[in-house]
Design a protein around this motif. Sequence first.
Motif, mmCIF file in Angstrom:
data_model
loop_
_atom_site.group_PDB
_atom_site.id
_atom_site.type_symbol
_atom_site.label_atom_id
_atom_site.label_comp_id
_atom_site.label_asym_id
_atom_site.label_seq_id
_atom_site.Cartn_x
_atom_site.Cartn_y
_atom_site.Cartn_z
ATOM 1 N N ALA A 134 0.831 -1.207 0.000
ATOM 2 C CA ALA A 134 0.000 0.000 0.000
ATOM 3 C C ALA A 134 0.861 1.251 0.000
ATOM 4 C CB ALA A 134 -0.931 -0.010 1.218
ATOM 5 N N LEU A 135 1.929 1.232 0.776
ATOM 6 C CA LEU A 135 2.819 2.391 0.861
ATOM 7 C C LEU A 135 3.675 2.551 -0.395
ATOM 8 C CD1 LEU A 135 3.764 1.999 4.610
ATOM 9 C CD2 LEU A 135 2.550 3.946 3.595
ATOM 10 N N ARG A 136 3.920 1.461 -1.078
ATOM 11 C CA ARG A 136 4.635 1.556 -2.356
ATOM 12 C C ARG A 136 3.781 2.332 -3.359
ATOM 13 N NH1 ARG A 136 4.809 -0.641 -7.231
ATOM 14 N NH2 ARG A 136 3.044 -2.027 -6.842
ATOM 15 N N LEU A 137 2.469 2.127 -3.286
ATOM 16 C CA LEU A 137 1.553 2.810 -4.196
ATOM 17 C C LEU A 137 1.223 4.224 -3.731
ATOM 18 C CD1 LEU A 137 -0.829 -0.229 -4.772
ATOM 19 C CD2 LEU A 137 0.628 0.811 -6.518
ATOM 20 N N ASP A 138 1.202 4.429 -2.418
ATOM 21 C CA ASP A 138 0.875 5.741 -1.856
ATOM 22 C C ASP A 138 1.683 5.932 -0.579
ATOM 23 O OD1 ASP A 138 -0.149 8.044 -0.793
ATOM 24 O OD2 ASP A 138 -2.184 7.300 -0.491
ATOM 25 N N GLY A 139 2.757 6.688 -0.695
ATOM 26 C CA GLY A 139 3.677 6.866 0.434
ATOM 27 C C GLY A 139 3.105 7.657 1.587
ATOM 28 N N LYS A 140 1.881 8.194 1.443
ATOM 29 C CA LYS A 140 1.246 8.955 2.521
ATOM 30 C C LYS A 140 -0.032 8.275 3.021
ATOM 31 C CE LYS A 140 3.123 13.456 1.168
ATOM 32 N NZ LYS A 140 2.810 14.872 0.843
ATOM 33 N N ASN A 141 -0.114 6.990 2.817
ATOM 34 C CA ASN A 141 -1.279 6.235 3.288
ATOM 35 C C ASN A 141 -1.158 6.059 4.808
ATOM 36 O OD1 ASN A 141 -3.128 4.174 4.027
ATOM 37 N ND2 ASN A 141 -3.100 3.325 1.963
ATOM 38 N N ALA A 170 2.558 -0.499 11.725
ATOM 39 C CA ALA A 170 3.131 -0.291 13.063
ATOM 40 C C ALA A 170 2.494 -1.243 14.074
ATOM 41 C CB ALA A 170 2.919 1.162 13.495
ATOM 42 N N GLN A 171 1.181 -1.423 13.972
ATOM 43 C CA GLN A 171 0.497 -2.378 14.856
ATOM 44 C C GLN A 171 1.007 -3.802 14.638
ATOM 45 O OE1 GLN A 171 -3.595 -1.237 13.619
ATOM 46 N NE2 GLN A 171 -4.023 -1.079 15.813
ATOM 47 N N ALA A 172 1.177 -4.170 13.372
ATOM 48 C CA ALA A 172 1.647 -5.526 13.059
ATOM 49 C C ALA A 172 3.070 -5.736 13.567
ATOM 50 C CB ALA A 172 1.572 -5.767 11.552
ATOM 51 N N TYR A 173 3.929 -4.748 13.336
ATOM 52 C CA TYR A 173 5.317 -4.850 13.827
ATOM 53 C C TYR A 173 5.339 -4.971 15.348
ATOM 54 C CZ TYR A 173 7.751 -3.826 9.407
ATOM 55 O OH TYR A 173 8.264 -3.883 8.134
ATOM 56 N N LYS A 174 4.472 -4.212 16.006
ATOM 57 C CA LYS A 174 4.407 -4.275 17.476
ATOM 58 C C LYS A 174 4.008 -5.684 17.921
ATOM 59 C CE LYS A 174 2.031 -2.148 21.451
ATOM 60 N NZ LYS A 174 1.137 -3.247 21.860
ATOM 61 N N ALA A 175 3.024 -6.272 17.249
ATOM 62 C CA ALA A 175 2.598 -7.632 17.587
ATOM 63 C C ALA A 175 3.713 -8.642 17.338
ATOM 64 C CB ALA A 175 1.359 -8.003 16.782
ATOM 65 N N LEU A 176 4.548 -8.363 16.333
ATOM 66 C CA LEU A 176 5.679 -9.246 16.018
ATOM 67 C C LEU A 176 6.909 -8.938 16.877
ATOM 68 C CD1 LEU A 176 5.326 -9.176 12.113
ATOM 69 C CD2 LEU A 176 4.908 -11.155 13.588
ATOM 70 N N ILE A 195 5.367 4.756 13.095
ATOM 71 C CA ILE A 195 4.543 5.739 13.807
ATOM 72 C C ILE A 195 5.093 7.143 13.594
ATOM 73 C CG2 ILE A 195 3.672 6.473 16.054
ATOM 74 C CD1 ILE A 195 4.040 3.503 16.927
ATOM 75 N N ASN A 196 6.413 7.277 13.643
ATOM 76 C CA ASN A 196 7.021 8.589 13.413
ATOM 77 C C ASN A 196 6.730 9.092 11.997
ATOM 78 O OD1 ASN A 196 8.057 8.926 15.981
ATOM 79 N ND2 ASN A 196 10.044 8.005 15.475
ATOM 80 N N SER A 197 6.778 8.181 11.026
ATOM 81 C CA SER A 197 6.469 8.579 9.639
ATOM 82 C C SER A 197 5.018 9.050 9.544
ATOM 83 C CB SER A 197 6.696 7.400 8.693
ATOM 84 O OG SER A 197 8.056 7.014 8.670
ATOM 85 N N LEU A 198 4.127 8.359 10.238
ATOM 86 C CA LEU A 198 2.705 8.735 10.237
ATOM 87 C C LEU A 198 2.527 10.114 10.865
ATOM 88 C CD1 LEU A 198 -0.192 6.414 11.494
ATOM 89 C CD2 LEU A 198 -0.139 8.844 11.980
ATOM 90 N N LEU A 199 3.209 10.349 12.001
ATOM 91 C CA LEU A 199 3.023 11.608 12.716
ATOM 92 C C LEU A 199 3.634 12.797 11.977
ATOM 93 C CD1 LEU A 199 3.540 10.353 16.371
ATOM 94 C CD2 LEU A 199 1.405 11.166 15.331
ATOM 95 N N ARG A 239 2.553 5.184 19.899
ATOM 96 C CA ARG A 239 3.975 5.504 20.069
ATOM 97 C C ARG A 239 4.393 5.390 21.530
ATOM 98 N NH1 ARG A 239 6.672 11.042 17.849
ATOM 99 N NH2 ARG A 239 5.173 11.973 19.325
ATOM 100 N N GLN A 240 3.523 5.820 22.424
ATOM 101 C CA GLN A 240 3.836 5.700 23.855
ATOM 102 C C GLN A 240 3.983 4.232 24.250
ATOM 103 O OE1 GLN A 240 0.654 7.773 25.818
ATOM 104 N NE2 GLN A 240 1.453 9.822 25.341
ATOM 105 N N GLU A 241 3.078 3.378 23.754
ATOM 106 C CA GLU A 241 3.141 1.943 24.075
ATOM 107 C C GLU A 241 4.410 1.326 23.530
ATOM 108 O OE1 GLU A 241 -0.390 0.319 22.422
ATOM 109 O OE2 GLU A 241 -1.756 1.387 23.781
ATOM 110 N N VAL A 242 4.740 1.635 22.296
ATOM 111 C CA VAL A 242 5.934 1.039 21.683
ATOM 112 C C VAL A 242 7.187 1.565 22.347
ATOM 113 C CG1 VAL A 242 7.265 0.913 19.529
ATOM 114 C CG2 VAL A 242 4.780 0.658 19.471
ATOM 115 N N ASN A 243 7.185 2.857 22.725
ATOM 116 C CA ASN A 243 8.341 3.446 23.393
ATOM 117 C C ASN A 243 8.606 2.771 24.714
ATOM 118 O OD1 ASN A 243 10.439 5.308 23.334
ATOM 119 N ND2 ASN A 243 9.308 6.777 24.609
ATOM 120 N N ARG A 244 7.529 2.423 25.436
ATOM 121 C CA ARG A 244 7.708 1.696 26.702
ATOM 122 C C ARG A 244 8.344 0.320 26.452
ATOM 123 N NH1 ARG A 244 2.637 4.056 28.159
ATOM 124 N NH2 ARG A 244 1.513 2.188 27.473
#
Length: 321
Positions: free
Chosen positions: A265-272, A280-286, A296-300, A313-318
Amino acid sequence: MAPKLRDSVEELRAAGNLSFRNGQFAEAATLYSRALRMLQAQGSSDPEKESVLYSNRAACHLKDGNCIDCIKDCTSALALVPFGMKPLLRRASAYEALEKYTLAYMDYLTVLQIDDSVTSALEGSSSWKPLCDPACLSRMTRALMDSFGPDWRQKLPSIPLVPVSAQKRWECLPSENCKETAKSKSKETTATKSRVPSAGDVERARVLKEEGNELVKKGNHKQAIEKYNESLWFSNLESATYSNRALCHLVLKQYKEAVKDCTEALRLDGKNVKAFYRRAQAYKALKDYKSSFADINSLLQIEPRNGPAQKLRQEVNRSLN
């Protein structure tokens, strides 16, 4: 001079491949059968090798128009190695020849989950129709509509969800060399990615995506994935279809598949934004917290006030600390 006796599975298979290339399909099937009996008599468990022999013999049956035995051998091959590309393609072709369009349709769509760049059966036979030729599936679609009515898609069995480990897995055909297969595969992939869908294809893709969205609202994520799969078959240029399918994978805890869809999706639209958030959610689960944090930083950077992203971001930072 007496013919040389072949005393190994490898020799029998190689002889079968040669007969197949020479168009001697009955002789090739006999040689593959002998190889199978020898392999099974040895008692050693080698499902990959056994599956290939069944699949190769199925190719012989298909060439000879013996669709029933082709289907049996393909089913045996798939029982040994699930989601094998070539037995699925051969079985789909045999089902179609027997006018069992529901089963053919299911196998073709399973193949497209494994690799949506497949444009034709690699056999090169005139009896094999292009897999991604709309006329092929459209013909089956018409037959299914005649049998089940306009809601025919709702009456189909669920298409098996193909794990990432089964994607892009290819084996050599009896008539091909592995390197040649890889080379032709690369050319096919390039050609497919450069193909511009017709206006009709784009409209069909849009309708199917909307049907998938409705299924998501009803909480039917498995069927929604099937709709998105079909949508992407007609047009794979819509970023939102990939990020929507990623949401379904997340709900079903198929995190690697979600990452793959978000990346596309991001290959087709880098601002999706949704793709960044879901990846980010999937990476966090993995437990890949660094990749999750980066997304998350790219999104923000795109949406600085995105509340769910700030919370994530707060959850992942912890987790990182």
